[in-house]
Design a protein around this motif. Structure first.
Motif, PDB file in Angstrom:
ATOM      1  N   MET A   1       9.939   0.549  12.450  1.00 46.68           N
ATOM      2  CA  MET A   1      10.439   0.107  11.146  1.00 46.68           C
ATOM      3  C   MET A   1       9.648   0.748  10.012  1.00 46.68           C
ATOM      4  O   MET A   1      10.228   1.214   9.017  1.00 46.68           O
ATOM      5  N   ILE A   2       8.330   0.783  10.141  1.00 41.59           N
ATOM      6  CA  ILE A   2       7.501   1.385   9.094  1.00 41.59           C
ATOM      7  C   ILE A   2       7.837   2.860   8.933  1.00 41.59           C
ATOM      8  O   ILE A   2       7.969   3.365   7.806  1.00 41.59           O
ATOM      9  N   LEU A   3       8.007   3.558  10.052  1.00 44.93           N
ATOM     10  CA  LEU A   3       8.325   4.987   9.990  1.00 44.93           C
ATOM     11  C   LEU A   3       9.702   5.218   9.373  1.00 44.93           C
ATOM     12  O   LEU A   3       9.905   6.167   8.610  1.00 44.93           O
ATOM     13  N   GLU A   4      10.653   4.337   9.687  1.00 39.44           N
ATOM     14  CA  GLU A   4      12.011   4.501   9.177  1.00 39.44           C
ATOM     15  C   GLU A   4      12.097   4.206   7.682  1.00 39.44           C
ATOM     16  O   GLU A   4      12.794   4.918   6.945  1.00 39.44           O
ATOM     17  N   ARG A   5      11.370   3.191   7.226  1.00 43.96           N
ATOM     18  CA  ARG A   5      11.543   2.736   5.848  1.00 43.96           C
ATOM     19  C   ARG A   5      10.486   3.283   4.881  1.00 43.96           C
ATOM     20  O   ARG A   5      10.660   3.194   3.664  1.00 43.96           O
ATOM     21  N   GLY A   6       9.401   3.833   5.404  1.00 42.29           N
ATOM     22  CA  GLY A   6       8.369   4.392   4.533  1.00 42.29           C
ATOM     23  C   GLY A   6       8.858   5.626   3.799  1.00 42.29           C
ATOM     24  O   GLY A   6       9.740   6.349   4.269  1.00 42.29           O
ATOM     25  N   THR A   7       8.292   5.867   2.631  1.00 40.20           N
ATOM     26  CA  THR A   7       8.667   7.028   1.816  1.00 40.20           C
ATOM     27  C   THR A   7       7.411   7.776   1.377  1.00 40.20           C
ATOM     28  O   THR A   7       6.326   7.192   1.303  1.00 40.20           O
ATOM     29  N   PRO A   8       7.527   9.068   1.096  1.00 42.08           N
ATOM     30  CA  PRO A   8       6.364   9.813   0.599  1.00 42.08           C
ATOM     31  C   PRO A   8       5.756   9.144  -0.631  1.00 42.08           C
ATOM     32  O   PRO A   8       6.471   8.579  -1.466  1.00 42.08           O
ATOM     33  N   HIS A   9       4.437   9.220  -0.722  1.00 40.75           N
ATOM     34  CA  HIS A   9       3.709   8.542  -1.793  1.00 40.75           C
ATOM     35  C   HIS A   9       3.415   9.522  -2.931  1.00 40.75           C
ATOM     36  O   HIS A   9       2.939  10.641  -2.681  1.00 40.75           O
TER      37      HIS A   9
ATOM     38  N   GLY B   1       0.809  -1.213   0.000  1.00 38.76           N
ATOM     39  CA  GLY B   1       0.000   0.000   0.000  1.00 38.76           C
ATOM     40  C   GLY B   1       0.840   1.260   0.000  1.00 38.76           C
ATOM     41  O   GLY B   1       2.061   1.236  -0.218  1.00 38.76           O
ATOM     42  N   ALA B   2       0.194   2.379   0.266  1.00 39.84           N
ATOM     43  CA  ALA B   2       0.848   3.683   0.239  1.00 39.84           C
ATOM     44  C   ALA B   2       2.053   3.724   1.176  1.00 39.84           C
ATOM     45  O   ALA B   2       2.032   3.131   2.258  1.00 39.84           O
ATOM     46  N   TRP B   3       3.099   4.419   0.718  1.00 40.38           N
ATOM     47  CA  TRP B   3       4.326   4.696   1.461  1.00 40.38           C
ATOM     48  C   TRP B   3       5.267   3.502   1.594  1.00 40.38           C
ATOM     49  O   TRP B   3       6.365   3.651   2.114  1.00 40.38           O
ATOM     50  N   LEU B   4       4.855   2.329   1.137  1.00 39.26           N
ATOM     51  CA  LEU B   4       5.638   1.108   1.359  1.00 39.26           C
ATOM     52  C   LEU B   4       6.252   0.595   0.065  1.00 39.26           C
ATOM     53  O   LEU B   4       5.774   0.885  -1.028  1.00 39.26           O
ATOM     54  N   GLY B   5       7.304  -0.221   0.210  1.00 41.65           N
ATOM     55  CA  GLY B   5       7.924  -0.896  -0.923  1.00 41.65           C
ATOM     56  C   GLY B   5       7.777  -2.398  -0.804  1.00 41.65           C
ATOM     57  O   GLY B   5       7.124  -2.911   0.120  1.00 41.65           O
ATOM     58  N   ALA B   6       8.420  -3.123  -1.708  1.00 40.14           N
ATOM     59  CA  ALA B   6       8.354  -4.587  -1.689  1.00 40.14           C
ATOM     60  C   ALA B   6       8.812  -5.156  -0.353  1.00 40.14           C
ATOM     61  O   ALA B   6       8.363  -6.233   0.061  1.00 40.14           O
TER      62      ALA B   6
ATOM     63  N   PRO C   1       2.628  12.826   2.308  1.00 41.81           N
ATOM     64  CA  PRO C   1       3.571  12.480   3.376  1.00 41.81           C
ATOM     65  C   PRO C   1       3.151  11.216   4.129  1.00 41.81           C
ATOM     66  O   PRO C   1       1.961  10.931   4.279  1.00 41.81           O
ATOM     67  N   PRO C   2       4.133  10.451   4.623  1.00 40.29           N
ATOM     68  CA  PRO C   2       3.819   9.246   5.400  1.00 40.29           C
ATOM     69  C   PRO C   2       3.046   9.572   6.675  1.00 40.29           C
ATOM     70  O   PRO C   2       3.041  10.712   7.151  1.00 40.29           O
ATOM     71  N   LEU C   3       2.421   8.548   7.224  1.00 42.03           N
ATOM     72  CA  LEU C   3       1.699   8.686   8.482  1.00 42.03           C
ATOM     73  C   LEU C   3       2.674   8.920   9.640  1.00 42.03           C
ATOM     74  O   LEU C   3       3.885   8.726   9.512  1.00 42.03           O
ATOM     75  N   THR C   4       2.123   9.324  10.777  1.00 42.86           N
ATOM     76  CA  THR C   4       2.916   9.486  11.990  1.00 42.86           C
ATOM     77  C   THR C   4       2.731   8.266  12.885  1.00 42.86           C
ATOM     78  O   THR C   4       1.852   7.426  12.646  1.00 42.86           O
ATOM     79  N   ALA C   5       3.530   8.177  13.933  1.00 42.64           N
ATOM     80  CA  ALA C   5       3.462   7.027  14.841  1.00 42.64           C
ATOM     81  C   ALA C   5       2.069   6.873  15.433  1.00 42.64           C
ATOM     82  O   ALA C   5       1.578   5.749  15.617  1.00 42.64           O
ATOM     83  N   GLU C   6       1.409   7.988  15.718  1.00 41.48           N
ATOM     84  CA  GLU C   6       0.080   7.924  16.327  1.00 41.48           C
ATOM     85  C   GLU C   6      -0.930   7.222  15.433  1.00 41.48           C
ATOM     86  O   GLU C   6      -1.874   6.588  15.923  1.00 41.48           O
ATOM     87  N   ASP C   7      -0.748   7.306  14.132  1.00 44.94           N
ATOM     88  CA  ASP C   7      -1.698   6.700  13.194  1.00 44.94           C
ATOM     89  C   ASP C   7      -1.656   5.169  13.233  1.00 44.94           C
ATOM     90  O   ASP C   7      -2.594   4.517  12.760  1.00 44.94           O
ATOM     91  N   TYR C   8      -0.597   4.610  13.773  1.00 47.76           N
ATOM     92  CA  TYR C   8      -0.454   3.154  13.811  1.00 47.76           C
ATOM     93  C   TYR C   8      -0.877   2.549  15.147  1.00 47.76           C
ATOM     94  O   TYR C   8      -0.872   1.327  15.299  1.00 47.76           O
TER      95      TYR C   8
END
Length: 230
Positions: A151-159, A9-14, A132-139
């Motif tokens: 990990m998601i916050l560190e590796r996610g990228t803008p969509h 999904g959004a902000w994520l890679g393989a 922009p990616p989500l913030t920690a609170e969104d998870y």
């Protein structure tokens, strides 16, 4: 042999599918995780929604895959639903993982409220055309550990913004395609109204999983079981 094509999904890679892919491969399945244009290691590439559809089709055609289970999570259900119609008899099944689904002529954000569309437009304009990616609170409250969230916050990228504002183009009705819709119950107990309408089709089935919106992190083994069962 079933070929699983996994689209994040959004902000994520393989990389988001690493744990699920490991489970599937241990069972002898062939797995093809996809990074869409403009994200993760492809972040410097230009990308709109139709480019994302092309990305998915290109993986299937370049590898000459058949018996494909095409899996889309969250945003990627929109390009996955379009790609499924384009690959013809290569398709075995579509699996939507707590995802949006495409509506012909409509974009990802077209179903949002006026306030929601104004909010995302402001985000795109202030971020150079990216969401922009989500913030920690969104998870929080989504069955994720602190380590998984980090990990998601560190590796996610803008969509890439064009992918959520460009309209979908369906070459086959979604109702005609063999489909499993996985609803993650911690992100809402029932599917959206457009998904509920498609579930009236005899080709669609509903499966539920008691976890949050990102089951590839929170419940990878259970998600892999859903995919192999489908």
């Amino acid at each position: 042999m079933t070929n699983f094509v996994l689209v994040p999904g959004a902000w994520l890679g393989a990389w988001a599918w690493d744990e699920v892919a490991a489970v599937l491969r241990a069972e002898g399945q062939d797995v093809y995780p996809v990074t869409l244009s403009g994200l993760a290691e492809r972040r410097d590439e230009d990308a709109g929604q139709q480019q994302h559809v092309d990305d998915i089709v290109a993986v299937i055609e370049s590898q000459d895959l058949s018996d494909v289970v095409l899996v889309g999570h969250s945003y990627s259900g929109i390009p996955v639903g379009q790609a499924a119609g384009r690959i013809g008899d290569r398709l075995r099944r579509v699996v939507y993982v707590d995802s949006n689904i495409p509506t012909d002529g409509k974009s990802f954000v077209d179903g949002w409220s006026a306030e929601g569309q104004a909010w995302v437009q402001d985000q795109l304009e202030s971020s150079g055309g990216y969401w922009p990616p989500l913030t920690a609170e969104d998870y929080v409250g989504q069955d994720l550990s602190n380590e998984e969230i980090a990990m998601i916050l560190e590796r996610g990228t803008p969509h890439p913004g064009r992918s959520i504002t460009e309209p979908a183009h369906l070459v086959r009705p979604l109702s005609e395609l063999p489909t499993t819709y996985l609803k993650c119950l911690m992100d809402g107990a029932t599917p959206s109204s457009d998904v509920a309408e498609q579930l009236k089709s005899p080709h669609w089935e509903l499966v539920e999983l008691p976890t949050g919106h990102w089951p590839m992190f929170s419940q990878p083994t259970a998600l892999a079981k859903v995919l192999t069962t489908a």
